[in-house]
Design an enzyme around this catalytic site. Structure first.
Site, mmCIF file in Angstrom:
data_model
loop_
_atom_site.group_PDB
_atom_site.id
_atom_site.type_symbol
_atom_site.label_atom_id
_atom_site.label_comp_id
_atom_site.label_asym_id
_atom_site.label_seq_id
_atom_site.Cartn_x
_atom_site.Cartn_y
_atom_site.Cartn_z
ATOM 1 N N CYS A 115 -14.714 -1.954 -2.704
ATOM 2 C CA CYS A 115 -14.407 -3.299 -2.207
ATOM 3 C C CYS A 115 -15.302 -3.733 -1.043
ATOM 4 C CB CYS A 115 -12.941 -3.393 -1.823
ATOM 5 S SG CYS A 115 -11.884 -3.120 -3.243
ATOM 6 N N HIS A 255 -11.584 -9.347 2.889
ATOM 7 C CA HIS A 255 -11.413 -8.820 1.537
ATOM 8 C C HIS A 255 -9.990 -9.126 1.063
ATOM 9 C CE1 HIS A 255 -11.421 -6.409 -1.969
ATOM 10 N NE2 HIS A 255 -10.614 -5.490 -1.482
ATOM 11 N N ASN A 285 -7.461 -9.000 -6.689
ATOM 12 C CA ASN A 285 -8.530 -8.234 -6.043
ATOM 13 C C ASN A 285 -9.701 -8.106 -7.024
ATOM 14 O OD1 ASN A 285 -10.187 -6.360 -4.825
ATOM 15 N ND2 ASN A 285 -8.554 -4.893 -4.375
HETATM 16 O O1 UT7 Z 1 -9.107 -3.092 -2.337
HETATM 17 C C1 UT7 Z 1 -9.311 -1.801 -1.890
HETATM 18 C C2 UT7 Z 1 -8.245 -1.302 -1.052
HETATM 19 N N1 UT7 Z 1 -6.967 -1.398 -1.684
HETATM 20 C C3 UT7 Z 1 -5.952 -1.829 -0.991
HETATM 21 O O2 UT7 Z 1 -6.120 -2.202 0.144
HETATM 22 C C4 UT7 Z 1 -4.574 -1.757 -1.598
HETATM 23 C C5 UT7 Z 1 -3.638 -1.092 -0.642
HETATM 24 N N2 UT7 Z 1 -2.312 -0.911 -1.139
HETATM 25 C C6 UT7 Z 1 -1.458 -1.919 -1.399
HETATM 26 O O3 UT7 Z 1 -1.833 -3.070 -1.349
HETATM 27 C C7 UT7 Z 1 -0.016 -1.592 -1.665
HETATM 28 O O4 UT7 Z 1 0.218 -0.232 -1.365
HETATM 29 C C8 UT7 Z 1 0.431 -1.858 -3.132
HETATM 30 C C9 UT7 Z 1 0.517 -3.357 -3.352
HETATM 31 C C10 UT7 Z 1 -0.516 -1.224 -4.103
HETATM 32 C C11 UT7 Z 1 1.843 -1.288 -3.332
HETATM 33 O O5 UT7 Z 1 2.741 -1.833 -2.371
HETATM 34 P P1 UT7 Z 1 3.716 -0.879 -1.523
HETATM 35 O O6 UT7 Z 1 4.525 -1.752 -0.683
HETATM 36 O O7 UT7 Z 1 2.854 0.141 -0.846
HETATM 37 O O8 UT7 Z 1 4.595 -0.277 -2.646
HETATM 38 P P2 UT7 Z 1 4.805 1.269 -3.020
HETATM 39 O O9 UT7 Z 1 3.594 1.818 -3.662
HETATM 40 O O10 UT7 Z 1 5.359 1.962 -1.826
HETATM 41 O O11 UT7 Z 1 5.931 1.132 -4.087
HETATM 42 C C12 UT7 Z 1 7.221 0.660 -3.753
HETATM 43 C C13 UT7 Z 1 8.068 0.667 -5.002
HETATM 44 C C14 UT7 Z 1 7.975 1.977 -5.772
HETATM 45 O O12 UT7 Z 1 9.259 2.249 -6.308
HETATM 46 P P3 UT7 Z 1 10.167 3.398 -5.655
HETATM 47 O O13 UT7 Z 1 9.348 4.649 -5.742
HETATM 48 O O14 UT7 Z 1 10.399 2.950 -4.241
HETATM 49 O O15 UT7 Z 1 11.379 3.369 -6.514
HETATM 50 C C15 UT7 Z 1 7.036 1.642 -6.903
HETATM 51 O O16 UT7 Z 1 7.238 2.433 -8.039
HETATM 52 O O17 UT7 Z 1 7.609 -0.351 -5.900
HETATM 53 C C16 UT7 Z 1 7.369 0.222 -7.174
HETATM 54 N N3 UT7 Z 1 6.268 -0.508 -7.816
HETATM 55 C C17 UT7 Z 1 6.466 -1.623 -8.528
HETATM 56 N N4 UT7 Z 1 7.542 -2.324 -8.833
HETATM 57 C C18 UT7 Z 1 7.400 -3.422 -9.579
HETATM 58 C C19 UT7 Z 1 4.968 -0.218 -7.796
HETATM 59 N N5 UT7 Z 1 4.277 -1.131 -8.493
HETATM 60 C C20 UT7 Z 1 5.180 -2.007 -8.967
HETATM 61 C C21 UT7 Z 1 5.077 -3.175 -9.741
HETATM 62 N N6 UT7 Z 1 6.205 -3.861 -10.012
HETATM 63 N N7 UT7 Z 1 3.908 -3.642 -10.187
#
Ligand code: UT7
Length: 332
Positions: A115, A255, A285
């Site tokens: 990115c 970004h 993204n």
């Molecule tokens: O571009 C290069 C750099 N990349 C980034 O900067 C991305 C950085 N990361 C993020 O933006 C975030 O971590 C994400 C958007 C990818 C995820 O958000 P989060 O708030 O960190 O969520 P999480 O991974 O902690 O997941 C929370 C919950 C999980 O369920 P449990 O384990 O708490 O039951 C996931 O399984 O949300 C669940 N989950 C979803 N639910 C519905 C993960 N993806 C989804 C989804 N829809 N698409």
């Protein structure tokens, strides 16, 4: 007289097909509310035409820009393309772009910094202008992320879109253009955001395909933690060392990975939200495409002399910021 590298034109392109949150609800166990609140994304564009690749996204951005600027592709001396979804492992996508646009006098290469691809390419390109080596450098950020996105994995498939942007860099002698940059890598973070197979570590095999190792893998929470601090820190650091106050900055060009990361960066810089370029809701993204797609979309609002801060964070890890003075007013 000191030569600086100024952006003198911008271009952008996204393919016509839209993949909405509602579409994704039918593909994986997700929902519009989760995607909007956790990421800020509402829809993204996907290149679904057979036989079209990252170079075609780039060409879609470059040709209208050169036409508008009245620059013949034969005048381009160097093409640097930030991408992690090159048309081929080799040759470089910059070569393919040169051929497709008719840049018959150019050389070029790709920059693989995830990115931060466009930001690193822009810093690199500026050096060729500042040194006097070249007078017309094309810097591109282009990614067909749909080619490496696993549409059965809800953790990643909601995040990415396809798109490309580009800028023309030319010498400036009136102090406009790139003033300063900070660029960093930390390879110890490589396991958290990675395409595991297809390189020399794990060459393609039936096994790597069966294990879905050719798709982008991300440990979202870990990457989020690094991104939110690194991008904010580096944006603040470049303000501080150039004695810039929030009032001096016209625009933050961040970004577009997650709206919460963008907000945290703006907060750290003390910037109002109306000075932050945000289009993540439309494009998701697009990896190397995000920064130039913002510049393209906001071009008509930018004024000569405006102070812009560009900042990025990406897989690898890679991150950085650029402080530049916008070099032209756009004619209505
Ligand atoms: O571009 C290069 C750099 N990349 C980034 O900067 C991305 C950085 N990361 C993020 O933006 C975030 O971590 C994400 C958007 C990818 C995820 O958000 P989060 O708030 O960190 O969520 P999480 O991974 O902690 O997941 C929370 C919950 C999980 O369920 P449990 O384990 O708490 O039951 C996931 O399984 O949300 C669940 N989950 C979803 N639910 C519905 C993960 N993806 C989804 C989804 N829809 N698409």
């Amino acid at each position: 007289m000191k030569i600086t590298a100024a952006i003198t034109a911008v271009g952008g392109y996204v393919p016509p097909k839209i993949l909405s949150n509602a579409d994704l609800e039918k593909m994986v166990d997700t929902n519009d509310e989760w995607i909007r609140t956790r990421t800020g994304i509402v829809e993204r564009h996907i290149l679904d035409e057979p036989g079209k690749a990252t170079s075609d996204l780039a060409v879609g951005a470059i040709l209208p820009m050169l036409k508008k600027k009245g620059v013949d592709p034969a005048e381009i001396e160097l093409i640097i393309c930030g991408t992690v979804t090159g048309d081929y492992v080799f040759p470089a996508t910059a070569n393919v772009i040169a051929d497709k646009i008719g840049a018959v006098n150019a050389w070029g290469y790709d920059v693989g910094a995830a990115c931060s691809g466009f930001l690193f390419a822009l810093v690199t390109g500026s050096r060729f202008i500042e040194s006097g080596a070249h007078k017309k450098v094309l810097v591109v950020g282009a990614d067909k992320m749909s080619a490496i996105t696993d549409y059965t994995d809800r953790n990643t498939c909601v995040l990415f879109g396809d798109g490309a942007g580009c800028v023309l860099l030319e010498p400036s002698t009136d102090g406009m253009g790139i003033q300063d940059s900070i660029t960093r890598v930390d390879g110890s973070g490589r396991d958290f955001l990675i395409q595991k197979a297809g390189g020399s570590m794990l060459p393609p095999s039936h096994q790597t395909v069966d294990q879905r190792l050719h798709y982008a893998y991300q440990e979202g929470k870990t990457v989020f933690k690094f991104a939110v601090t690194r991008m904010a820190d580096v944006s603040y650091e470049i303000m501080e060392r150039n004695q810039l106050q929030a009032d001096d900055i016209a625009w933050l060009v961040p970004h577009q990975a997650n709206l919460r990361i963008i907000d945290a960066t703006a907060d750290r810089m003390g910037l109002d939200k109306n000075k932050v370029m945000i289009n993540i809701q439309k494009y998701g993204n697009t990896t190397s495409g995000t920064l130039p797609l913002c510049l393209w979309e906001w071009e008509s609002q930018l004024k000569k002399g405006d102070n812009l801060i560009l900042s990025s964070f990406g897989g690898g890890f890679t991150w950085g910021s650029i402080y530049l003075k916008w070099a032209y007013d756009t004619e209505a």
